[in-house]
Design a protein around this motif. Sequence first.
Motif, PDB file in Angstrom:
ATOM      1  N   SER A  35      -1.168   0.832   8.155  1.00  0.00           N
ATOM      2  CA  SER A  35      -2.598   0.667   8.441  1.00  0.00           C
ATOM      3  C   SER A  35      -3.131   1.923   9.123  1.00  0.00           C
ATOM      4  O   SER A  35      -2.372   2.759   9.626  1.00  0.00           O
ATOM      5  N   HIS A  36      -4.456   2.021   9.151  1.00  0.00           N
ATOM      6  CA  HIS A  36      -5.075   3.132   9.876  1.00  0.00           C
ATOM      7  C   HIS A  36      -4.696   3.080  11.355  1.00  0.00           C
ATOM      8  O   HIS A  36      -4.454   4.115  11.982  1.00  0.00           O
ATOM      9  N   GLY A  37      -4.639   1.878  11.911  1.00  0.00           N
ATOM     10  CA  GLY A  37      -4.283   1.722  13.323  1.00  0.00           C
ATOM     11  C   GLY A  37      -2.873   2.194  13.622  1.00  0.00           C
ATOM     12  O   GLY A  37      -2.627   2.861  14.633  1.00  0.00           O
ATOM     13  N   LEU A  39      -1.155   4.393  11.867  1.00  0.00           N
ATOM     14  CA  LEU A  39      -1.149   5.845  11.737  1.00  0.00           C
ATOM     15  C   LEU A  39      -1.808   6.522  12.934  1.00  0.00           C
ATOM     16  O   LEU A  39      -1.351   7.563  13.402  1.00  0.00           O
ATOM     17  N   ARG A  40      -2.885   5.938  13.448  1.00  0.00           N
ATOM     18  CA  ARG A  40      -3.556   6.510  14.620  1.00  0.00           C
ATOM     19  C   ARG A  40      -2.624   6.462  15.833  1.00  0.00           C
ATOM     20  O   ARG A  40      -2.512   7.451  16.579  1.00  0.00           O
ATOM     21  N   GLN A  43       0.037   9.122  15.409  1.00  0.00           N
ATOM     22  CA  GLN A  43      -0.513  10.453  15.673  1.00  0.00           C
ATOM     23  C   GLN A  43      -0.676  10.692  17.167  1.00  0.00           C
ATOM     24  O   GLN A  43      -0.336  11.769  17.672  1.00  0.00           O
ATOM     25  N   PRO A  52      -8.426  13.866   7.400  1.00  0.00           N
ATOM     26  CA  PRO A  52      -8.674  12.607   6.697  1.00  0.00           C
ATOM     27  C   PRO A  52      -7.911  12.479   5.377  1.00  0.00           C
ATOM     28  O   PRO A  52      -7.363  11.416   5.077  1.00  0.00           O
ATOM     29  N   THR A  55      -4.301  11.434   6.065  1.00  0.00           N
ATOM     30  CA  THR A  55      -4.176  10.016   6.405  1.00  0.00           C
ATOM     31  C   THR A  55      -4.309   9.159   5.152  1.00  0.00           C
ATOM     32  O   THR A  55      -3.527   8.216   4.953  1.00  0.00           O
ATOM     33  N   GLN A  56      -5.269   9.480   4.312  1.00  0.00           N
ATOM     34  CA  GLN A  56      -5.444   8.727   3.066  1.00  0.00           C
ATOM     35  C   GLN A  56      -4.203   8.828   2.190  1.00  0.00           C
ATOM     36  O   GLN A  56      -3.760   7.839   1.605  1.00  0.00           O
ATOM     37  N   ARG A  59      -1.341   6.697   3.581  1.00  0.00           N
ATOM     38  CA  ARG A  59      -1.546   5.280   3.270  1.00  0.00           C
ATOM     39  C   ARG A  59      -1.216   4.986   1.812  1.00  0.00           C
ATOM     40  O   ARG A  59      -0.581   3.997   1.493  1.00  0.00           O
TER      41      ARG A  59
END
Length: 99
Positions: A35-37, A39-40, A43, A52, A55-56, A59
């Motif tokens: 998820s974005h969360g 990955l955040r 990081q 960006p 990250t894409q 995913r």
Amino acid sequence: MAPQYPPIDAGAHLIQYLFEVGPGQAGSMGVVPLSHGELRAWQDNMGLDLEPWETQLLRRLSGEYLGQLEKARDSNCKPPFGGLYRAPNLSKKIDDALD
């Protein structure tokens, strides 16, 4: 106007990142793509700030890896991690050669 793509070798480090962070995370019904969360948080822990597109791509790679992992449940399909795959009928060919 054609989109500007990153240099061809620009994403090589992302494969390493994929296996450092994932390649998946626990979900309510098993492993799910990153998820974005997630990955955040990774990081932040690593002191990185991905672009960006990076990250894409992470995913997408996560989803593709897990999709292939699911397909690899079929004994005739190669797993995404390589080495353990045996070609169809290989065991029979080995047995025949040893007889």
